[in-house]
Design a protein around this motif. Structure first.
Motif, PDB file in Angstrom:
ATOM      1  N   UNK A   1       0.844  -1.198   0.000  1.00  0.00           N
ATOM      2  CA  UNK A   1       0.000   0.000   0.000  1.00  0.00           C
ATOM      3  C   UNK A   1       0.875   1.242   0.000  1.00  0.00           C
ATOM      4  N   UNK A   2       0.622   2.140  -0.959  1.00  0.00           N
ATOM      5  CA  UNK A   2       1.410   3.353  -1.081  1.00  0.00           C
ATOM      6  C   UNK A   2       0.553   4.597  -1.044  1.00  0.00           C
ATOM      7  N   UNK A   3       1.076   5.673  -1.567  1.00  0.00           N
ATOM      8  CA  UNK A   3       0.380   6.961  -1.542  1.00  0.00           C
ATOM      9  C   UNK A   3      -0.983   6.859  -2.229  1.00  0.00           C
ATOM     10  N   UNK A   4      -2.013   7.378  -1.553  1.00  0.00           N
ATOM     11  CA  UNK A   4      -3.365   7.343  -2.091  1.00  0.00           C
ATOM     12  C   UNK A   4      -4.103   6.053  -1.793  1.00  0.00           C
ATOM     13  N   UNK A   5      -3.429   5.112  -1.121  1.00  0.00           N
ATOM     14  CA  UNK A   5      -4.053   3.845  -0.729  1.00  0.00           C
ATOM     15  C   UNK A   5      -4.136   3.777   0.796  1.00  0.00           C
TER      16      UNK A   5
ATOM     17  N   UNK B   1       4.537   2.329   8.722  1.00  0.00           N
ATOM     18  CA  UNK B   1       5.330   3.556   8.795  1.00  0.00           C
ATOM     19  C   UNK B   1       6.347   3.636   7.652  1.00  0.00           C
ATOM     20  N   UNK B   2       6.825   2.490   7.182  1.00  0.00           N
ATOM     21  CA  UNK B   2       7.800   2.471   6.089  1.00  0.00           C
ATOM     22  C   UNK B   2       7.195   2.889   4.760  1.00  0.00           C
ATOM     23  N   UNK B   3       5.899   2.633   4.590  1.00  0.00           N
ATOM     24  CA  UNK B   3       5.237   2.978   3.344  1.00  0.00           C
ATOM     25  C   UNK B   3       4.606   4.360   3.402  1.00  0.00           C
ATOM     26  N   UNK B   4       3.911   4.715   2.340  1.00  0.00           N
ATOM     27  CA  UNK B   4       3.284   6.037   2.252  1.00  0.00           C
ATOM     28  C   UNK B   4       1.766   5.975   2.264  1.00  0.00           C
ATOM     29  N   UNK B   5       1.213   4.821   2.653  1.00  0.00           N
ATOM     30  CA  UNK B   5      -0.242   4.692   2.668  1.00  0.00           C
ATOM     31  C   UNK B   5      -0.846   5.464   3.832  1.00  0.00           C
TER      32      UNK B   5
END
Length: 401
Positions: free
Chosen positions: A126-130, A147-151
């Motif tokens: 899961x990334x940005x916008x998810x 925390x490592x991702x941008x979700x």
């Protein structure tokens, strides 16, 4: 000049205060010798182990040990490389094959730790916008993966189907969503209502991850976990697990039926940039996993022991984390940190090791956490219960009646 350790001062003060009282240190206990899955030597005395997560007692299985010794001799002590470079040996492939057979799934991916399995999956999927939607009581590795991702992270109340549904309804319908659940929550040993939660997640168009770290081996007909026992195997997209509990060694994994799963081998940073497990470890794991497929008698014995210990501790007046035995974890609630430490020390004096949960792990809740093993004999379970009662008297712990 500010000291970067200043933010930890309250925890330092709490720990130093505990040690100043003359208590034995519960967080730096040294086990001088391990005699079996249920026995060890501490300070020259034999103790019963009731806090190891060695649920199925595979650590001393002769076949497991022989497989590790053979791999050590034939492949050496380590791989010195990542899985995507020189770090995939025959044993890693065999371990993943054992996982595919155990879970009856198409894909399996082995990580160097269970912590890294969650770190890799959450950060990659899961990334940005998810959105990642997770239980408020999720394990630290799940939170750290998020925390490592941008979700965007959305928490719901622990084990609340209603709150999960409410949170999912607030997320844009066309947004990518990943719901993360655990079969067994390790702090108090309660299980998730997976049947209802998975249904809610799927209705909202979300993919589902279930972490079965504390359920693999003894939940479900085949020991696959709570998701198997709940009958939602065909609705769960990913199962995460670890080798450091029921499998009896170290490592982690993700299994799935998703046809695009193997792309994760190139996008999971904790997989790509970490040295792979030593050959002896994956050989032990593969052998253990294949034996767990047929461990029906062990499963039955562990459940009987867990239910007996839970019921008798409750009857003796101990306050437990769950109303009945939901898993092999039995959490004994303590009134405060001081009496938690006293009770833990009294149990050591009685020859019983349990986990004293660090205060930062369960804010506002003081726990002595027990985990039974399929190798605990009926006589050992009786002895553990008797020693608990004696330790409570020695520690001055008031018991409800």
């Amino acid at each position: 000049m500010p000291d970067l350790f200043d933010k930890f001062q309250p925890l330092i003060d709490q720990y130093e205060g505990l040690m100043a009282s003359g208590m034995r240190d519960p967080f730096h206990l040294k086990m001088e010798k391990i005699l079996s899955p249920t026995r060890a030597v501490v300070d020259g005395r034999e103790i019963i182990l009731v806090g190891t997560y060695n649920y199925m007692g595979m650590t001393f299985d002769p076949d497991v040990i022989a497989a590790g010794q053979k791999a050590l001799e034939e492949f050496g002590s380590g791989t010195t490389g990542s899985r995507v470079l020189n770090g995939t040996y025959q044993g890693h492939a065999e371990c993943e094959a054992a996982l595919r057979d155990f879970y009856d799934m198409d894909h399996a991916m082995v990580f160097s730790t269970g912590y890294q399995a969650n770190l890799g999956l959450m950060s990659a999927m899961a990334g940005r916008g998810e959105y990642i939607v997770l239980d408020a009581d999720s394990h630290a590795s799940i939170y750290d993966g998020c925390a490592m991702g941008n979700a965007d992270i959305v928490r719901f109340k622990h084990n609340s189907v209603e709150d999960l549904a409410k949170r999912l309804k607030r997320i844009p319908e066309d947004a990518g969503k990943l719901v993360v659940l655990e079969g067994v929550y390790s702090m108090v040993g309660d299980i998730a209502p997976l049947k209802e939660m998975v249904a809610v997640a799927k209705e909202a168009g979300a993919m589902v991850v279930v972490d079965e770290a504390h359920a693999m081996g003894f939940f479900g007909e085949n020991g696959r976990g709570v998701f198997e026992a709940a009958g939602v195997e065909d609705q769960v997209d990913f199962v995460v697990g670890t080798f450091s509990k029921s499998v009896g060694t170290v490592g982690g994994f993700v299994v799935s039926n998703h046809p695009k799963f193997d792309v994760l081998r190139f996008v999971c940073r904790p997989y790509v940039y970490t040295a792979s497990l030593p050959p002896a470890v994956v050989a032990c794991a593969a052998t253990s996993i294949r034996k767990l497929m047929h461990a029906h008698d062990k499963r039955a014995h562990l459940w009987a022991a867990s239910r007996k210990m839970h019921a008798e501790l409750r009857a003796a007046g101990f306050t437990l984390g769950t109303a009945e035995a939901e898993s092999a974890i039995i959490a004994v609630k303590m009134p405060d940190q001081e009496r938690s430490a006293k009770m833990w020390a009294a149990l050591i004096d009685e020859g019983v090791y349990v986990n004293m949960v660090p205060p930062q792990a369960t804010p506002g809740l003081h726990l002595l956490r027990c985990s039974l093993c399929a190798e605990h004999s009926d006589a050992e379970v009786d002895e553990i219960i008797a020693r608990f009662k004696r330790a409570a008297a020695a520690a001055g712990l008031p018991l409800s009646t």
